[in-house]
Design a protein around this motif. Structure first.
Motif, PDB file in Angstrom:
ATOM      1  N   LEU A  36       0.750  -1.318  -0.068  1.00 29.29           N
ATOM      2  CA  LEU A  36       0.013  -0.155   0.053  1.00 29.29           C
ATOM      3  C   LEU A  36       0.929   1.285  -0.078  1.00 29.29           C
ATOM      4  CD1 LEU A  36      -2.914  -1.061   2.323  1.00 29.29           C
ATOM      5  CD2 LEU A  36      -2.997  -0.572  -0.172  1.00 29.29           C
ATOM      6  N   SER A  37       2.099   1.242   0.548  1.00 35.32           N
ATOM      7  CA  SER A  37       2.920   2.349   0.490  1.00 35.32           C
ATOM      8  C   SER A  37       3.342   2.900  -1.012  1.00 35.32           C
ATOM      9  CB  SER A  37       3.991   2.139   1.484  1.00 35.32           C
ATOM     10  OG  SER A  37       4.999   1.227   1.008  1.00 35.32           O
ATOM     11  N   TRP A  38       3.409   1.680  -1.805  1.00 34.56           N
ATOM     12  CA  TRP A  38       3.870   1.878  -3.150  1.00 34.56           C
ATOM     13  C   TRP A  38       2.506   2.398  -3.926  1.00 34.56           C
ATOM     14  CZ3 TRP A  38       8.690   2.620  -4.197  1.00 34.56           C
ATOM     15  CH2 TRP A  38       9.668   2.044  -3.656  1.00 34.56           C
ATOM     16  N   VAL A  39       1.518   1.651  -3.505  1.00 32.61           N
ATOM     17  CA  VAL A  39       0.189   2.313  -4.288  1.00 32.61           C
ATOM     18  C   VAL A  39      -0.138   3.644  -3.973  1.00 32.61           C
ATOM     19  CG1 VAL A  39      -2.225   1.896  -4.122  1.00 32.61           C
ATOM     20  CG2 VAL A  39      -0.754   0.069  -4.414  1.00 32.61           C
ATOM     21  N   PHE A  40       0.266   4.087  -2.684  1.00 36.60           N
ATOM     22  CA  PHE A  40       0.072   5.636  -2.311  1.00 36.60           C
ATOM     23  C   PHE A  40       0.960   6.326  -3.146  1.00 36.60           C
ATOM     24  CE2 PHE A  40       2.275   8.986   0.153  1.00 36.60           C
ATOM     25  CZ  PHE A  40       1.306   9.897   0.230  1.00 36.60           C
ATOM     26  N   LEU A  41       2.149   6.044  -3.343  1.00 31.96           N
ATOM     27  CA  LEU A  41       2.978   6.646  -4.312  1.00 31.96           C
ATOM     28  C   LEU A  41       2.375   6.777  -5.649  1.00 31.96           C
ATOM     29  CD1 LEU A  41       5.944   8.209  -4.771  1.00 31.96           C
ATOM     30  CD2 LEU A  41       6.582   5.926  -5.660  1.00 31.96           C
ATOM     31  N   LEU A  42       1.981   5.687  -6.285  1.00 30.72           N
ATOM     32  CA  LEU A  42       1.345   5.632  -7.543  1.00 30.72           C
ATOM     33  C   LEU A  42       0.216   6.564  -7.876  1.00 30.72           C
ATOM     34  CD1 LEU A  42       1.750   1.805  -8.329  1.00 30.72           C
ATOM     35  CD2 LEU A  42       2.907   3.667  -9.498  1.00 30.72           C
ATOM     36  N   VAL A  43      -0.659   6.692  -6.537  1.00 32.80           N
ATOM     37  CA  VAL A  43      -1.793   7.394  -6.671  1.00 32.80           C
ATOM     38  C   VAL A  43      -1.327   8.949  -6.829  1.00 32.80           C
ATOM     39  CG1 VAL A  43      -3.944   8.028  -5.487  1.00 32.80           C
ATOM     40  CG2 VAL A  43      -3.406   5.631  -6.039  1.00 32.80           C
ATOM     41  N   TYR A  44      -0.438   9.209  -5.651  1.00 31.38           N
ATOM     42  CA  TYR A  44       0.047  10.362  -5.560  1.00 31.38           C
ATOM     43  C   TYR A  44       0.518  11.101  -6.754  1.00 31.38           C
ATOM     44  CZ  TYR A  44       2.288  14.480  -3.281  1.00 31.38           C
ATOM     45  OH  TYR A  44       2.693  15.893  -2.732  1.00 31.38           O
ATOM     46  N   SER A  45       1.634  10.210  -7.544  1.00 26.28           N
ATOM     47  CA  SER A  45       2.069  10.685  -8.657  1.00 26.28           C
ATOM     48  C   SER A  45       1.124  10.813  -9.772  1.00 26.28           C
ATOM     49  CB  SER A  45       3.192   9.779  -9.149  1.00 26.28           C
ATOM     50  OG  SER A  45       2.676   8.624  -9.422  1.00 26.28           O
ATOM     51  N   TRP A  46      -0.186   9.796  -9.943  1.00 31.14           N
ATOM     52  CA  TRP A  46      -1.093  10.130 -10.875  1.00 31.14           C
ATOM     53  C   TRP A  46      -2.003  11.252 -10.645  1.00 31.14           C
ATOM     54  CZ3 TRP A  46      -6.362   9.512 -10.293  1.00 31.14           C
ATOM     55  CH2 TRP A  46      -7.299   9.489 -11.475  1.00 31.14           C
ATOM     56  N   ARG A  47      -2.069  11.791  -9.333  1.00 30.93           N
ATOM     57  CA  ARG A  47      -2.993  12.828  -9.077  1.00 30.93           C
ATOM     58  C   ARG A  47      -2.241  14.042  -9.566  1.00 30.93           C
ATOM     59  NH1 ARG A  47      -3.283  14.807  -3.160  1.00 30.93           N
ATOM     60  NH2 ARG A  47      -1.576  16.056  -4.166  1.00 30.93           N
ATOM     61  N   GLU A  48      -0.721  13.986  -9.299  1.00 26.65           N
ATOM     62  CA  GLU A  48       0.134  15.275  -9.550  1.00 26.65           C
ATOM     63  C   GLU A  48       0.025  15.284 -11.122  1.00 26.65           C
ATOM     64  OE1 GLU A  48       4.234  15.360  -8.797  1.00 26.65           O
ATOM     65  OE2 GLU A  48       3.609  16.321  -7.210  1.00 26.65           O
ATOM     66  N   LYS A  49       0.200  14.294 -11.751  1.00 22.46           N
ATOM     67  CA  LYS A  49       0.387  14.451 -13.060  1.00 22.46           C
ATOM     68  C   LYS A  49      -0.955  14.793 -13.845  1.00 22.46           C
ATOM     69  CE  LYS A  49       1.387  11.127 -17.115  1.00 22.46           C
ATOM     70  NZ  LYS A  49       1.751   9.758 -17.419  1.00 22.46           N
TER      71      LYS A  49
END
Length: 145
Positions: free
Chosen positions: A130-143
């Motif tokens: 989930l920590s990596w999923v958090f990063l993916l969602v965070y970077s997707w939202r930022e993108k």
């Protein structure tokens, strides 16, 4: 905190976990087994004959060395600034943790000596994923914002 710095923090945290666990596995396996599983289970896991004990200690030492190397690799990867690589790496780490959780669910829980610990370790694997999923969602939202 931008996506690259979030990637750095998550990599460093995972690196510290892997390096610490690897070092403990190499040098303090008996104590780790006793702390994590209890005295009775630790005695079973450490083997009954001197030959078994030597094989198990050797195997644990190599596993710890591999985990230590993975932690060092995570430390080196934390300095990569390419967003596409970060996304690719986070997806791979997520998949790795999910497969490890599945391994624990389907196989490790069938080992009698470990039957009580598989759930706790599976939750740990899921939290790491989930920590990596958090990063993916965070970077997707930022993108896409």
């Amino acid at each position: 905190m931008g996506s690259p710095s979030a990637f750095f923090v998550i990599c460093i945290l995972h690196s510290l976990i892997a390096i610490t666990c690897g070092a403990l596995m190499m040098f303090y396996m008996k104590e780790i087994y006793t702390f994590g599983h209890g005295v009775q289970t630790a005695t079973k896991l450490l083997g009954s004959t001197p030959h078994d004990q030597l094989l198990i200690r050797t195997s644990d030492s190599f596993s710890g060395l591999l985990l230590f190397a993975i932690g060092f690799l995570l430390f080196m990867v934390s300095f990569v600034k390419d967003r596409e690589f970060q996304t690719f790496f986070a997806k791979g780490c997520t998949l790795l943790h999910v497969f490890m959780a599945l391994w624990r669910i389907y196989f490790e829980r069938r080992v009698e000596a470990l039957a009580w610990d598989w759930l706790r370790q599976t939750v740990g694997d899921i939290l790491l994923a989930l920590s990596w999923v958090f990063l993916l969602v965070y970077s997707w939202r930022e993108k896409y914002d």
